[in-house]
Scaffold this active site. Structure first.
Site, PDB file in Angstrom:
ATOM      1  N   THR A 169       0.854  -1.174   0.000  1.00 19.12           N
ATOM      2  CA  THR A 169       0.000   0.000   0.000  1.00 19.12           C
ATOM      3  C   THR A 169       0.898   1.233   0.000  1.00 19.12           C
ATOM      4  OG1 THR A 169      -0.095   0.062   2.419  1.00 19.12           O
ATOM      5  CG2 THR A 169      -1.773  -1.240   1.294  1.00 19.12           C
ATOM      6  N   LYS A 180      -8.596  10.708  -2.457  1.00 24.62           N
ATOM      7  CA  LYS A 180      -8.141   9.980  -3.640  1.00 24.62           C
ATOM      8  C   LYS A 180      -8.024  10.954  -4.798  1.00 24.62           C
ATOM      9  CE  LYS A 180      -6.984   5.696  -4.601  1.00 24.62           C
ATOM     10  NZ  LYS A 180      -7.930   4.602  -4.513  1.00 24.62           N
ATOM     11  N   TRP A 192      -3.660   7.808  -3.242  1.00 28.29           N
ATOM     12  CA  TRP A 192      -4.185   8.159  -1.916  1.00 28.29           C
ATOM     13  C   TRP A 192      -3.373   9.294  -1.302  1.00 28.29           C
ATOM     14  CZ3 TRP A 192      -8.674   6.898  -0.057  1.00 28.29           C
ATOM     15  CH2 TRP A 192      -9.283   5.693  -0.408  1.00 28.29           C
TER      16      TRP A 192
END
Length: 543
Positions: free
Chosen positions: A187, A441, A446
């Site tokens: 991530t 977003k 992100w």
């Protein structure tokens, strides 16, 4: 319990390759080369012969079984080959986002403990900058692209093409147990340190099979797909495996996905009919078609992820015969978790078109209320979205005490807390209505509002700072910074940009700053972002 009496065959990535070679060996793979003008073209058969050559190279270099092999690479035929050579020879491919700040890249590579780094020539400087910290575990650096003898670097490296040139085009592919790890993706780390999701052969094959359904991606051997989402974003949403399983023609745009003129030319030249990207790309394509008075395109389906595409964008592309469909997924869900398949806008209400779609096979979803109660799927009740399924992460790679998985145990079943606030209607359509922790977003990336706020609170002129996601005509959302300055002090936005330039990655720097005299507060004394959103959400649409 009585077991069935059927054969057991491992669901591994090798089985996808073998199936494709048996049925679709002559299907084409086309890549726009790094010059942005010429293309490289070959067949599945050629690609898997070269994958065998690189698997032999890994053996000759004595790269450990189960070693993590990092790739810092664009959407090319070489990067595609790595998605088979690495996992099918019992190693783990690890796609790395070159656009992340060096600090996060170092965290990611150190967490993965990559034995090998494979890198594009124009990204070699990244490895050079980090190499002092990587030397204890990185044994080999391999450079992609055409062999360029003029390329200089303080690092010892090998060229991919030279490395595989003398290797055999056959390999004794092992029958890898299906639960074996195959791939790794981290991530972005915007809510803490980056977290690694370790996929298995089984989860990858099941996801590829599910994407093949007509209600999801639904490719076949007559399809031509060009993934505009990068391979370092969950392996371009699983397309290297799904497209090959279905026998589709694949077009790789290299690093040019953001150059819409080149993208459109590739679409037309190669007869691309399906593509996947974030809304920013689809907005650029719509603008290109309008500005150049183009009336026809071979593209028929455009799947949008990262953030929801607007109705005006969906409607405008439909006039060109392009069905733009919203989808939802996470690194932790192996990419797509839902897809809103649209065949005709005519009889669909606007609210239905804007939803993220229905869950793919194997994806279970539920909503939890504030008191941990289960909420009805009536399209009205909003709650925290929790999921489980054979494509959902159970834990993170190299997890630590301060890095939880968001998993919740319920009657021996594990559920993953997505952090999204959503509704689900009676037909199973998911609609994301908000995000926990005020994540933003923007253009598929992100951004953490808390990270920006914390950085701004270190500014000598700032008393209070709040960041909200504001609607943006190009990027979907952009961070909007709202400040209370110290008495008699004034802050220009250019000062903010300069101040944050070395503290945040580029896309996290707010696009505008608003100075107010007093922040709104909730009853518990917290800044009311709800009030700020209501007042400023359309700021970029009006200014």
């Amino acid at each position: 319990m009585i077991n069935g009496m059927m054969m057991h065959c491992n669901l591994n990535i090798t089985s996808i390759m073998q199936h494709a070679l048996a049925l679709y060996a002559e299907q084409k793979i086309v890549t726009l080369k790094s010059d942005g003008m010429t293309t490289h073209e070959y067949t599945y058969k050629d690609a898997f012969a070269r994958a065998a050559q690189f698997a032999n190279s890994l053996d000759r270099l004595q790269v450990s079984k189960n070693a993590k092999v990092g790739t810092i690479a664009w959407n090319t035929y070489q990067h595609f080959e790595l998605h088979y050579a690495i996992p099918c020879s019992q190693r783990i491919y690890h796609t790395i986002n070159p656009k992340l700040p060096h600090e996060q890249l170092l965290q990611i590579i150190a967490s993965a403990q990559n034995e090998v780094i494979i890198v594009e020539q124009d990204c070699l400087h990244i490895v050079e900058a980090l190499y002092e910290h990587l030397q204890p575990f990185v044994k080999h650096v391999i450079v992609l692209g055409d062999t360029d003898k003029t390329l200089k670097s303080p690092l010892e490296f090998m060229f991919y093409e030279e490395l595989i040139a003398t290797e055999s085009t056959t390999y004794d592919w092992p029958d890898i147990p299906e639960q074996t790890a195959s791939g790794l993706c981290y991530t972005s780390g915007t809510t803490g340190t980056p977290k690694g999701v370790l996929y298995s052969h089984r989860s990858t094959v099941l996801h590829a099979l599910t994407l093949s359904m007509a209600t999801v991606v639904g490719l076949d051997e007559n399809s031509c797909i060009m993934p505009l989402v990068p391979l370092y974003h969950i392996s371009a949403w699983g397309i290297p495996f799904n497209a090959v399983l279905c026998g589709a023609k694949i077009v790789w745009p290299n690093s040019f996905a953001g150059q819409i003129e080149k993208v459109y030319q590739l679409i037309q030249t190669e007869s691309v009919d399906v593509s996947m990207a974030v809304p920013t790309i689809w907005t650029a394509l719509r603008n290109h078609l309008q500005e150049n008075n183009i009336t026809e395109t071979t593209l028929k389906r455009a799947i949008s992820g990262g953030s929801a595409a607007s109705y005006s964008l969906i409607e405008s592309l439909s006039r060109y015969g392009i069905a733009l469909e919203n989808a939802w997924g996470m690194t932790e869900t192996s990419s797509l978790g839902t897809c809103n398949r649209i065949n005709d806008l005519t009889n669909l209400p606007k609210t239905q078109v804007l939803k993220c779609g229905r869950p793919i096979f194997g994806m279970q979803m539920r909503l939890k209320g504030k008191n941990d109660e289960l909420l009805p799927h009536n399209g009205i009740s909003e709650g925290t979205l929790e999921i489980r399924g054979h494509n959902v992460a159970r834990d993170y790679n190299n997890n630590s005490d301060n890095q939880t998985t968001n998993n919740i145990t319920d009657n021996t079943k594990v559920w993953f807390d997505t952090g999204d606030i959503a509704t689900i209607d009676a037909r199973g359509y998911l609609n994301i209505t908000d995000r926990a922790k005020d994540m933003i977003k923007t253009g598929g990336e992100w951004v953490s509002s808390v990270e920006i706020e914390n950085a701004m609170l270190g500014h000598e002129k700032v008393v209070e700072a709040a960041v909200i996601a504001a609607n943006h005509p190009k990027w979907g959302e952009r961070p909007l910074l709202i400040l209370v300055a110290k008495p008699t002090m004034h802050i220009e936005h250019v000062e903010i940009e300069t101040y944050l330039a070395h503290k945040l990655h580029k896309w996290s720097i707010p696009s505008a700053t608003i100075l107010i005299s007093e922040m709104p507060y909730t009853g518990t004394g917290k800044i009311s972002k709800k009030t700020l959103r209501e007042k400023y959400y359309d700021y970029f649409m009006k200014n």
